[in-house]
Design a protein around this motif. Structure first.
Motif, PDB file in Angstrom:
ATOM      1  N   THR A  82      70.845 127.390  36.595  1.00 34.04           N
ATOM      2  CA  THR A  82      70.877 128.652  35.851  1.00 34.04           C
ATOM      3  C   THR A  82      69.875 128.640  34.705  1.00 34.04           C
ATOM      4  OG1 THR A  82      73.198 128.993  36.418  1.00 34.04           O
ATOM      5  CG2 THR A  82      72.350 130.233  34.545  1.00 34.04           C
ATOM      6  N   LEU A  83      69.893 127.569  33.915  1.00 32.98           N
ATOM      7  CA  LEU A  83      68.985 127.492  32.763  1.00 32.98           C
ATOM      8  C   LEU A  83      67.526 127.396  33.198  1.00 32.98           C
ATOM      9  CD1 LEU A  83      71.039 125.154  30.416  1.00 32.98           C
ATOM     10  CD2 LEU A  83      70.701 127.624  30.217  1.00 32.98           C
ATOM     11  N   THR A  84      67.251 126.598  34.210  1.00 32.21           N
ATOM     12  CA  THR A  84      65.874 126.464  34.704  1.00 32.21           C
ATOM     13  C   THR A  84      65.371 127.788  35.255  1.00 32.21           C
ATOM     14  OG1 THR A  84      66.280 124.152  35.251  1.00 32.21           O
ATOM     15  CG2 THR A  84      64.371 125.191  36.274  1.00 32.21           C
ATOM     16  N   ASN A  85      66.186 128.437  36.054  1.00 32.92           N
ATOM     17  CA  ASN A  85      65.797 129.706  36.654  1.00 32.92           C
ATOM     18  C   ASN A  85      65.587 130.778  35.584  1.00 32.92           C
ATOM     19  OD1 ASN A  85      65.183 131.348  38.818  1.00 32.92           O
ATOM     20  ND2 ASN A  85      67.289 132.017  39.089  1.00 32.92           N
ATOM     21  N   ALA A  86      66.487 130.834  34.621  1.00 29.99           N
ATOM     22  CA  ALA A  86      66.348 131.825  33.547  1.00 29.99           C
ATOM     23  C   ALA A  86      65.072 131.568  32.741  1.00 29.99           C
ATOM     24  CB  ALA A  86      67.576 131.783  32.642  1.00 29.99           C
ATOM     25  N   PHE A  87      64.777 130.310  32.452  1.00 35.84           N
ATOM     26  CA  PHE A  87      63.563 129.984  31.697  1.00 35.84           C
ATOM     27  C   PHE A  87      62.302 130.335  32.485  1.00 35.84           C
ATOM     28  CE2 PHE A  87      60.126 127.009  30.707  1.00 35.84           C
ATOM     29  CZ  PHE A  87      59.899 127.349  29.379  1.00 35.84           C
ATOM     30  N   LEU A  88      62.236 129.904  33.745  1.00 42.68           N
ATOM     31  CA  LEU A  88      61.026 130.124  34.546  1.00 42.68           C
ATOM     32  C   LEU A  88      60.805 131.594  34.896  1.00 42.68           C
ATOM     33  CD1 LEU A  88      61.161 127.094  37.002  1.00 42.68           C
ATOM     34  CD2 LEU A  88      59.661 127.404  35.027  1.00 42.68           C
ATOM     35  N   THR A  89      61.870 132.382  34.915  1.00 43.68           N
ATOM     36  CA  THR A  89      61.728 133.780  35.317  1.00 43.68           C
ATOM     37  C   THR A  89      61.640 134.735  34.140  1.00 43.68           C
ATOM     38  OG1 THR A  89      62.972 133.288  37.299  1.00 43.68           O
ATOM     39  CG2 THR A  89      62.747 135.594  36.730  1.00 43.68           C
ATOM     40  N   PHE A  90      62.418 134.484  33.109  1.00 42.30           N
ATOM     41  CA  PHE A  90      62.523 135.470  32.043  1.00 42.30           C
ATOM     42  C   PHE A  90      61.805 135.063  30.759  1.00 42.30           C
ATOM     43  CE2 PHE A  90      66.409 136.038  34.648  1.00 42.30           C
ATOM     44  CZ  PHE A  90      66.077 137.270  35.172  1.00 42.30           C
ATOM     45  N   VAL A  91      61.624 133.777  30.501  1.00 43.64           N
ATOM     46  CA  VAL A  91      60.990 133.338  29.252  1.00 43.64           C
ATOM     47  C   VAL A  91      59.514 133.017  29.467  1.00 43.64           C
ATOM     48  CG1 VAL A  91      61.018 131.607  27.420  1.00 43.64           C
ATOM     49  CG2 VAL A  91      63.174 132.477  28.337  1.00 43.64           C
ATOM     50  N   LEU A  92      59.208 132.120  30.381  1.00 44.61           N
ATOM     51  CA  LEU A  92      57.840 131.666  30.602  1.00 44.61           C
ATOM     52  C   LEU A  92      56.859 132.798  30.917  1.00 44.61           C
ATOM     53  CD1 LEU A  92      56.147 129.083  30.575  1.00 44.61           C
ATOM     54  CD2 LEU A  92      56.596 128.867  33.017  1.00 44.61           C
ATOM     55  N   PRO A  93      57.192 133.740  31.827  1.00 49.09           N
ATOM     56  CA  PRO A  93      56.232 134.827  32.106  1.00 49.09           C
ATOM     57  C   PRO A  93      55.912 135.697  30.897  1.00 49.09           C
ATOM     58  CG  PRO A  93      57.843 134.693  33.843  1.00 49.09           C
ATOM     59  CD  PRO A  93      58.316 133.782  32.750  1.00 49.09           C
ATOM     60  N   LEU A  94      56.829 135.830  29.982  1.00 46.50           N
ATOM     61  CA  LEU A  94      56.559 136.631  28.784  1.00 46.50           C
ATOM     62  C   LEU A  94      55.609 135.916  27.836  1.00 46.50           C
ATOM     63  CD1 LEU A  94      60.126 138.032  28.108  1.00 46.50           C
ATOM     64  CD2 LEU A  94      58.202 139.176  29.213  1.00 46.50           C
ATOM     65  N   THR A  95      55.555 134.588  27.911  1.00 43.09           N
ATOM     66  CA  THR A  95      54.665 133.840  27.018  1.00 43.09           C
ATOM     67  C   THR A  95      53.264 133.684  27.589  1.00 43.09           C
ATOM     68  OG1 THR A  95      55.359 131.705  27.931  1.00 43.09           O
ATOM     69  CG2 THR A  95      56.599 132.552  26.040  1.00 43.09           C
ATOM     70  N   ASN A  96      53.126 133.665  28.923  1.00 46.39           N
ATOM     71  CA  ASN A  96      51.795 133.441  29.492  1.00 46.39           C
ATOM     72  C   ASN A  96      51.228 134.651  30.241  1.00 46.39           C
ATOM     73  OD1 ASN A  96      53.163 133.431  31.907  1.00 46.39           O
ATOM     74  ND2 ASN A  96      52.888 131.265  32.318  1.00 46.39           N
ATOM     75  N   GLY A  97      51.918 135.792  30.233  1.00 48.50           N
ATOM     76  CA  GLY A  97      51.387 137.008  30.839  1.00 48.50           C
ATOM     77  C   GLY A  97      51.624 137.159  32.321  1.00 48.50           C
ATOM     78  N   ASP A  98      52.409 136.286  32.945  1.00 47.81           N
ATOM     79  CA  ASP A  98      52.657 136.379  34.384  1.00 47.81           C
ATOM     80  C   ASP A  98      53.501 137.591  34.775  1.00 47.81           C
ATOM     81  OD1 ASP A  98      51.151 134.208  35.028  1.00 47.81           O
ATOM     82  OD2 ASP A  98      52.836 132.835  35.357  1.00 47.81           O
ATOM     83  N   PHE A  99      54.076 138.279  33.800  1.00 52.47           N
ATOM     84  CA  PHE A  99      54.882 139.461  34.126  1.00 52.47           C
ATOM     85  C   PHE A  99      54.007 140.587  34.669  1.00 52.47           C
ATOM     86  CE2 PHE A  99      53.684 139.899  29.701  1.00 52.47           C
ATOM     87  CZ  PHE A  99      53.288 141.225  29.596  1.00 52.47           C
ATOM     88  N   ARG A 100      52.692 140.471  34.553  1.00 47.20           N
ATOM     89  CA  ARG A 100      51.770 141.478  35.100  1.00 47.20           C
ATOM     90  C   ARG A 100      51.484 141.242  36.586  1.00 47.20           C
ATOM     91  NH1 ARG A 100      49.119 139.891  30.306  1.00 47.20           N
ATOM     92  NH2 ARG A 100      49.532 141.329  28.617  1.00 47.20           N
ATOM     93  N   ASP A 101      51.898 140.090  37.102  1.00 49.38           N
ATOM     94  CA  ASP A 101      51.678 139.734  38.498  1.00 49.38           C
ATOM     95  C   ASP A 101      52.410 140.726  39.403  1.00 49.38           C
ATOM     96  OD1 ASP A 101      51.190 138.487  40.882  1.00 49.38           O
ATOM     97  OD2 ASP A 101      51.828 136.506  40.211  1.00 49.38           O
ATOM     98  N   PRO A 102      51.780 141.207  40.488  1.00 50.48           N
ATOM     99  CA  PRO A 102      52.434 142.192  41.370  1.00 50.48           C
ATOM    100  C   PRO A 102      53.734 141.678  42.007  1.00 50.48           C
ATOM    101  CG  PRO A 102      50.098 142.014  41.902  1.00 50.48           C
ATOM    102  CD  PRO A 102      50.393 140.962  40.873  1.00 50.48           C
ATOM    103  N   ILE A 103      53.866 140.367  42.190  1.00 54.77           N
ATOM    104  CA  ILE A 103      55.067 139.811  42.817  1.00 54.77           C
ATOM    105  C   ILE A 103      56.217 139.680  41.820  1.00 54.77           C
ATOM    106  CG2 ILE A 103      54.509 137.378  42.444  1.00 54.77           C
ATOM    107  CD1 ILE A 103      55.959 138.714  45.674  1.00 54.77           C
ATOM    108  N   TYR A 104      55.932 139.849  40.525  1.00 52.56           N
ATOM    109  CA  TYR A 104      56.930 139.605  39.488  1.00 52.56           C
ATOM    110  C   TYR A 104      58.206 140.451  39.640  1.00 52.56           C
ATOM    111  CZ  TYR A 104      59.005 138.715  34.936  1.00 52.56           C
ATOM    112  OH  TYR A 104      59.861 138.368  33.942  1.00 52.56           O
ATOM    113  N   PRO A 105      58.139 141.752  39.943  1.00 54.58           N
ATOM    114  CA  PRO A 105      59.390 142.524  40.105  1.00 54.58           C
ATOM    115  C   PRO A 105      60.295 141.974  41.216  1.00 54.58           C
ATOM    116  CG  PRO A 105      57.550 144.014  39.836  1.00 54.58           C
ATOM    117  CD  PRO A 105      56.971 142.634  39.986  1.00 54.58           C
ATOM    118  N   ALA A 106      59.711 141.588  42.337  1.00 59.91           N
ATOM    119  CA  ALA A 106      60.522 140.999  43.417  1.00 59.91           C
ATOM    120  C   ALA A 106      61.105 139.667  42.979  1.00 59.91           C
ATOM    121  CB  ALA A 106      59.680 140.818  44.674  1.00 59.91           C
TER     122      ALA A 106
END
Length: 147
Positions: A82-106
């Motif tokens: 749970t903690l690893t998944n939450a960090f890799l999905t919700f925290v890390l992309p906000l710090t490095n800009g990966d939330f702009r990736d087209p696959i991010y919503p899926a």
């Protein structure tokens, strides 16, 4: 389905399929991308392999471990995932800009399902009691423990 061991094993199977399908979608996104696929270092591949081994190992562990070890293993493994998944999905992309990736919503869709599933696993294990479980009561009687 009244057996908690069976329920926990089924939840781990459900979580594993979601982890795997999210990774397959990410792989398709890399293959179809005009950019070159990222080359992950060996430590990252080993880390992801070890992380995926947790739900794989928990499927038989839920059915084979005794009550106390089973309960503890599910709480720890569920917490780690749970903690690893939450960090890799919700925290890390906000710090490095990966939330702009087209696959991010899926990926967020799958991560939400995975996080809810592992949270349910933790809750099921946390609230699991030997009081109403006939298998555990029978095992305790066989060992001579007072009920």
């Amino acid at each position: 389905m009244h057996d908690t061991k069976e329920r926990l094993s089924l939840l781990w199977i459900f979580a594993l399929f979601n982890y795997l399908y999210a990774d397959v979608l990410a792989l398709f996104a890399f293959v179809g991308s005009p950019n070159s696929a990222p080359h992950l270092p060996q430590w990252a591949l080993l880390g992801s392999a070890a992380l995926m081994e947790i739900p794989i190992a928990m499927i038989p562990a839920c059915r084979l471990l005794r009550f106390r070890a089973n309960r503890l293993a599910n709480i720890i493994a569920g917490g780690v995932m749970t903690l690893t998944n939450a960090f890799l999905t919700f925290v890390l992309p906000l710090t490095n800009g990966d939330f702009r990736d087209p696959i991010y919503p899926a990926y967020v869709f799958f991560a939400t399902i995975e996080t809810v599933c592992t949270s349910v696993i933790i809750w099921q294990a946390w609230t699991w009691s030997a009081v109403g479980d006939p298998e555990i009561l029978r095992a305790m009687q066989d060992q001579g423990a007072p009920i």
